[in-house]
Design a protein around this motif. Sequence first.
Motif, mmCIF file in Angstrom:
data_model
loop_
_atom_site.group_PDB
_atom_site.id
_atom_site.type_symbol
_atom_site.label_atom_id
_atom_site.label_comp_id
_atom_site.label_asym_id
_atom_site.label_seq_id
_atom_site.Cartn_x
_atom_site.Cartn_y
_atom_site.Cartn_z
ATOM 1 N N THR A 115 31.921 12.045 -9.691
ATOM 2 C CA THR A 115 30.639 12.623 -9.994
ATOM 3 C C THR A 115 30.300 12.831 -11.398
ATOM 4 O O THR A 115 29.385 12.898 -11.967
ATOM 5 N N ARG A 116 31.645 12.415 -12.280
ATOM 6 C CA ARG A 116 31.410 12.495 -13.713
ATOM 7 C C ARG A 116 30.839 10.974 -14.323
ATOM 8 O O ARG A 116 30.369 10.955 -15.031
ATOM 9 N N ALA A 117 30.899 9.954 -13.209
ATOM 10 C CA ALA A 117 30.374 8.631 -13.519
ATOM 11 C C ALA A 117 28.653 8.707 -13.635
ATOM 12 O O ALA A 117 28.079 9.578 -12.994
ATOM 13 N N HIS A 118 28.118 7.894 -14.426
ATOM 14 C CA HIS A 118 26.754 7.623 -14.707
ATOM 15 C C HIS A 118 26.257 6.519 -15.276
ATOM 16 O O HIS A 118 26.811 6.037 -16.222
ATOM 17 N N THR A 119 25.325 5.765 -14.761
ATOM 18 C CA THR A 119 24.954 4.472 -15.285
ATOM 19 C C THR A 119 23.425 4.777 -15.224
ATOM 20 O O THR A 119 22.727 5.632 -14.661
ATOM 21 N N SER A 120 22.757 3.735 -15.747
ATOM 22 C CA SER A 120 21.330 3.632 -15.591
ATOM 23 C C SER A 120 20.741 3.498 -14.230
ATOM 24 O O SER A 120 19.413 3.598 -14.141
ATOM 25 N N ALA B 299 21.466 17.301 -9.404
ATOM 26 C CA ALA B 299 21.044 16.040 -9.312
ATOM 27 C C ALA B 299 20.578 15.583 -7.847
ATOM 28 O O ALA B 299 19.622 15.126 -7.309
ATOM 29 N N ALA C 243 23.600 7.490 -10.126
ATOM 30 C CA ALA C 243 24.056 9.027 -10.678
ATOM 31 C C ALA C 243 25.439 9.206 -10.110
ATOM 32 O O ALA C 243 25.940 8.518 -9.153
ATOM 33 N N GLY C 244 26.175 10.298 -10.477
ATOM 34 C CA GLY C 244 27.409 10.653 -9.895
ATOM 35 C C GLY C 244 27.545 10.581 -8.684
ATOM 36 O O GLY C 244 28.409 10.237 -7.968
ATOM 37 N N TRP C 245 26.565 11.612 -7.915
ATOM 38 C CA TRP C 245 26.636 11.748 -6.576
ATOM 39 C C TRP C 245 26.434 10.455 -5.766
ATOM 40 O O TRP C 245 26.692 10.172 -4.661
ATOM 41 N N GLN C 246 25.633 9.768 -6.373
ATOM 42 C CA GLN C 246 25.405 8.268 -5.811
ATOM 43 C C GLN C 246 26.729 7.413 -5.665
ATOM 44 O O GLN C 246 27.030 6.703 -4.703
#
Length: 528
Positions: free
Chosen positions: A228-233, A105, A236-239
Amino acid sequence: MSSSPEGSKHSIDEAEKASDHPNKEGTLHQSELGPKAKRKHFFAPLDPAYADAVNKDAEFVEFTADEERAVRKKIDNTVLPLVICSYVFNQFDRTNIGNAHVLPAFNENFGISNNNKWPLALSIFYVGYCLLEMPANVLQRHIGANRFFFLTMTVWGLASLSFVYAKGYPALLVLRVLLGIGEAGYYAGMIYYLSFWYKRHELALRISLCMTGTLPGAIGGLLAFGLTRAHTSVLAGWQFLFLIEAIPTLIMGIAILLFLPSFPFAASFLTPRERAIAQSRVNRDHRPRSHGGMTGWNGFKAIVSDPNSWLFMLIYASFNVGVATVSYFLPVLIKALGFSSINAQGMTVAPYLVGWFMVVFQALHSDRTRDRGWHIMGSCAVSFTGYLILATSVHKSVGAAYFALFLVVGGNYSLFPLVMSWAANSFSPTSKRGVGTAFIVSISNCVSIASPQIYFDPEDQFRKGHAISAGCLMLSFLAAFMLRTRLNGLNKKNERKLAELSEEEKKKLEVVNEGEIWDNDPRYVFMT
């Protein structure tokens, strides 16, 4: 700016000469000064009156070994935590791009579609970094460490934060340049700053605790593994990785501004007597000066005409080829062994953690034995062995390759405190030391512009890159041997010269160079 009245100066000097009880407490000159004058603006220079007062008190103060240890402990407990925290965030913001790069990503967002774009994004960081390194150290001495490091941390913190919402390859390049500009002067500047607080044989251990990438590398690997496992709408994880690591940098910059003393004479956490003791103990070792002396330009001319500085630069530039690549490529190298992107980030922790113990051990033993050269050669040999295993066996054994990464990380990162403390120990007066440490880092990092380009062979598991790094470590080993031999010869030459001088000539030496022993003075003893 405020200064001591001339009448007060004369009365103090006369009292010290006439009295049977000299200024044993080390507070006389400081007590004659009024409250500190407010600086006219952010970039206004420090008031030299307070530096002069503390230095005069340092000449007369009498203290026991226990008192000296207590003052040093107080410095350790106040200054070192601030430096350690700032350096951890420095390394997060510089190297988190390596952890992000293993995520598809991130590569898609910034248009990193091939291997040619990736090394360029790493290399361009060093352009502004190299150009501004030496001017940054001059600025630091002018405005004080707390204000200077607040500026640097704010600039690179904002640059790192901007990664969260940036998009496209041109934006990536611009932000990497800004990151390099923000970090210019930080590393060499912190080495220079610590030299005002510690004796020469105390410096390597403090640098190893404060200024090594192994601790940030281990923490950064754990953070990357989780974030990096985190993710929201929205993110993204890298952010999340860039966001969570950038915000503390900005907060830390404010803490540095408020709580980090610019120099020992301005340390509010020390009493006047403790300030005199802190100054006296380093004055008896190498007499650092916060004001006066040769200008930055004269310091630069002294450095470029000194063969020692070029040998230091060669040592640093050679091993930094490996550091400049492994700090970015470690997750990539582990992923190339057959692990997933997420697991590769987690597996960076162990090499960094083990490497931290080697860094501290080498620095501690180096300080205790007061040796730099042999320890540097030892670390070069360890890292060389690791690269040799990678170059010859990475395609044969995953276990051997992963073990070799422990040697590479430990060997490479243990060289930072050893080389930079050796350099800080070898340049005098203070102006030359400040320019000299910046010169080494600046010129060496020009080589780092090309360093990421050596890992051009992913289809061959980067074996050619490992072989080039091994060759650079061998060059660093040889340069360290040459420098140690040279400094050892200079010490013997100075010893003979000093023995030939008459008592009158020795007394003349004591009043030249404004009280600071220069490195071309026969009384100067180089640490080898």
